[in-house]
Design a protein around this motif. Sequence first.
Motif, short mmCIF file in Angstrom:
data_model
loop_
_atom_site.label_atom_id
_atom_site.label_comp_id
_atom_site.label_asym_id
_atom_site.label_seq_id
_atom_site.Cartn_x
_atom_site.Cartn_y
_atom_site.Cartn_z
N ILE A 129 0.86 -1.19 0.00
CA ILE A 129 0.00 0.00 0.00
C ILE A 129 0.89 1.24 0.00
O ILE A 129 1.67 1.45 0.93
N ASP A 130 0.76 2.02 -1.05
CA ASP A 130 1.59 3.21 -1.22
C ASP A 130 1.07 4.32 -0.31
O ASP A 130 -0.05 4.81 -0.49
N GLU A 131 1.86 4.71 0.69
CA GLU A 131 1.43 5.77 1.61
C GLU A 131 2.25 7.04 1.39
O GLU A 131 2.51 7.79 2.32
N GLY A 132 2.68 7.26 0.18
CA GLY A 132 3.46 8.45 -0.14
C GLY A 132 4.91 8.28 0.27
O GLY A 132 5.72 7.75 -0.50
N GLU A 133 5.23 8.66 1.51
CA GLU A 133 6.63 8.61 1.94
C GLU A 133 7.10 7.21 2.27
O GLU A 133 8.28 6.91 2.24
N ARG A 134 6.14 6.36 2.66
CA ARG A 134 6.55 4.99 2.98
C ARG A 134 5.59 3.99 2.34
O ARG A 134 4.49 4.35 1.88
N LEU A 135 6.04 2.76 2.36
CA LEU A 135 5.25 1.68 1.79
C LEU A 135 4.73 0.83 2.93
O LEU A 135 5.48 0.43 3.81
N HIS A 136 3.41 0.58 2.95
CA HIS A 136 2.86 -0.31 3.98
C HIS A 136 2.69 -1.70 3.38
O HIS A 136 2.01 -1.89 2.37
N TRP A 137 3.33 -2.66 4.02
CA TRP A 137 3.24 -4.04 3.53
C TRP A 137 2.12 -4.72 4.30
O TRP A 137 2.22 -4.87 5.53
N ALA A 138 1.05 -5.11 3.60
CA ALA A 138 -0.14 -5.66 4.27
C ALA A 138 -0.35 -7.12 3.90
O ALA A 138 -0.07 -7.52 2.76
N PHE A 139 -0.82 -7.87 4.89
CA PHE A 139 -1.07 -9.29 4.67
C PHE A 139 -2.49 -9.62 5.13
O PHE A 139 -2.99 -9.02 6.07
N ARG A 140 -3.08 -10.61 4.47
CA ARG A 140 -4.40 -11.06 4.92
C ARG A 140 -4.59 -12.53 4.56
O ARG A 140 -4.35 -12.92 3.41
N PRO A 141 -4.99 -13.35 5.54
CA PRO A 141 -5.35 -14.72 5.18
C PRO A 141 -6.67 -14.70 4.41
O PRO A 141 -7.64 -14.10 4.87
N VAL A 142 -6.68 -15.33 3.23
CA VAL A 142 -7.87 -15.36 2.37
C VAL A 142 -8.51 -16.73 2.50
O VAL A 142 -7.86 -17.75 2.25
N ARG A 143 -9.76 -16.76 2.91
CA ARG A 143 -10.51 -18.01 3.03
C ARG A 143 -11.99 -17.68 3.10
O ARG A 143 -12.36 -16.52 3.03
N CYS A 144 -12.82 -18.72 3.23
CA CYS A 144 -14.27 -18.55 3.28
C CYS A 144 -14.65 -17.59 4.40
O CYS A 144 -14.11 -17.65 5.50
N MET B 198 -16.25 -14.57 9.64
CA MET B 198 -14.82 -14.29 9.56
C MET B 198 -14.70 -12.77 9.61
O MET B 198 -14.89 -12.08 8.61
N LEU B 199 -14.44 -12.23 10.80
CA LEU B 199 -14.36 -10.78 10.97
C LEU B 199 -12.92 -10.34 10.81
O LEU B 199 -12.00 -11.06 11.23
N TYR B 200 -12.73 -9.16 10.22
CA TYR B 200 -11.36 -8.66 10.01
C TYR B 200 -11.18 -7.31 10.69
O TYR B 200 -12.04 -6.44 10.55
N VAL B 201 -10.07 -7.15 11.40
CA VAL B 201 -9.63 -5.82 11.80
C VAL B 201 -8.67 -5.36 10.71
O VAL B 201 -7.63 -6.00 10.50
N LEU B 202 -9.06 -4.30 9.98
CA LEU B 202 -8.25 -3.83 8.86
C LEU B 202 -7.58 -2.51 9.22
O LEU B 202 -8.20 -1.65 9.85
N THR B 203 -6.34 -2.34 8.80
CA THR B 203 -5.63 -1.09 9.05
C THR B 203 -5.96 -0.03 8.00
O THR B 203 -5.73 1.15 8.20
N ALA C 190 -8.30 -1.80 -0.03
CA ALA C 190 -6.84 -1.99 -0.04
C ALA C 190 -6.49 -3.47 0.09
O ALA C 190 -5.39 -3.89 -0.27
N PHE C 191 -7.45 -4.26 0.64
CA PHE C 191 -7.21 -5.70 0.80
C PHE C 191 -8.05 -6.51 -0.18
O PHE C 191 -8.33 -7.69 0.05
N ASP C 192 -8.48 -5.86 -1.26
CA ASP C 192 -9.34 -6.50 -2.27
C ASP C 192 -10.62 -7.07 -1.66
O ASP C 192 -11.12 -8.11 -2.10
N LEU C 193 -11.15 -6.39 -0.65
CA LEU C 193 -12.42 -6.81 -0.08
C LEU C 193 -13.51 -5.86 -0.57
O LEU C 193 -13.33 -4.65 -0.54
N PRO C 194 -14.65 -6.39 -1.03
CA PRO C 194 -15.73 -5.51 -1.49
C PRO C 194 -16.33 -4.72 -0.33
O PRO C 194 -16.53 -5.28 0.75
#
Lengths: 261, 220
Positions: free
Chosen positions: A59-74, A201-206, A211-215
């Motif tokens: 995720i491009d945050e201008g001055e820095r790059l945020h590296w994000a991960f997410r387990p993808v499942r049902c 499957m609840l997500y806490v997203l930053t 940004a996490f390809d979630l609709p």
Amino acid sequence: MAVMAMLIDVSKCTACRACQVACKAWNDLPGEITVCAGCYDNPPDLSPDTWNRIAFWEIDEGERLHWAFRPVRCMHCADAPCVRVCPTGALHKNPMGFTAYDESLCNGCGYCTQFCPFDIPRLKDVNRWGQGKATKCTFCQDRATNGLVPACANACHTGAIQYGTRLDMLTAGRERVTVLQSRGYAEANLYGENILGGLGMLYVLTHPPSAFDLPENPSGGLATAWQPWIQALGGVAVGATALGLVLNWLIARKSIKAEEA
Amino acid sequence: MAEKRKELYVFSVGQRFAHWLHTAAFVVLMITGAMLYIPWFSQSIARGDGGNMVRLVHRIGAIAFILVPILYVVLDLKGFLADMKRILTWSKEDLGWAKAAPAYYFMGDDKAMPPQDKFNTGQKLFYLVVAVCMILFIVTGLVMWFGRGVVPVWMFQWSVFLHDLSTIAYAAFFLVHFMLSVVHPLMKGALNGMIFGWMPEEYVKHHHAKYYQKLQSGKE
């Protein structure tokens, strides 16, 4: 029975893939020859033998790059489109809240793969004549229904995947969002509280879901209309026609005989 | 030959073959389709390996279903084109048929019934429904068979939806067709024509007067 859920806190995920391995180990899924897609995603997509995988985003945050991960499942939607379109009941809701799966009932139609708003189920195609079986994360239904923690949550050593009653997970999720917001993640959010009747499957997203390809606001689309309305329409239309014809036959038989005589 | 003079040849070998292959395929498809569509069947018979078998038979039926229009064109192109022209020709007389139909089909009262062509208005309507449903069935069916994962998701979803809608329309019209061609006391000549090709002259004269005139004047 209390409705259970998992809470996945992406801010605690280190992309170690322990959940990915634990999923394979518990569900007896063979390893696959994978490909390098030029990033850390491995394997690059879900498959009949991969029900859970870590996806990576930069995720491009201008001055820095945020590296994000997410387990993808049902996502185990409460009002699951796959359950609505599954003609055999192979996919069904368990009272514990997850979307359960009975492979022996699956006839291989593949509707679930086309109606899932998260693109999760995969069909194990046997041949082009329609033989096949659907596959997806089952919430470790054999473990969950026997009081055990699902394999992925059991293996997660950073606490990124928590398992408990849905109410507890919602409370913990909201608290965590507040903490993240106070630490500079202004757009932190809890994903899935009310989506499709509430996700299991609840997500806490930053960052925002996109940004996490979630609709943002997924829906069952045609699936919502399909099962209840079309099936009712079929019964009513064909039934009314049959009834009309019986009536016609009863009247015509008498009146036309009378005319001939 | 005295007997022959009382009968008129109305359906060619190709036409009858197409009709009955279509009927056979349709019955197979409707039964196997219902096993997937009606919850009671799909959750008792059409599940697991049973469901996989049902879907296999459905696809075999689909191949026969798709062959019908192709074979009709090959076996009797003239007949096929004439049929297409007939079902696309509509006039005021069709409205007359609709007005006279209730009294006719319930009470046998044909006073208000305008003279009909080879296909009467109801038959034309059924033929049109069959043609439209057939196109829908084949296109959406092929999308579901070969298009999963290839075509966009919305296209697959609409295919399932339209396949179901066609089934409902077709099933309802099929019941009417069966009733009027096999069961209804006024229509005793129609089934004979479709099996053997011949219809009693009296029947054609009475039920398809316009067509009879054309036959007599050599226009057909």
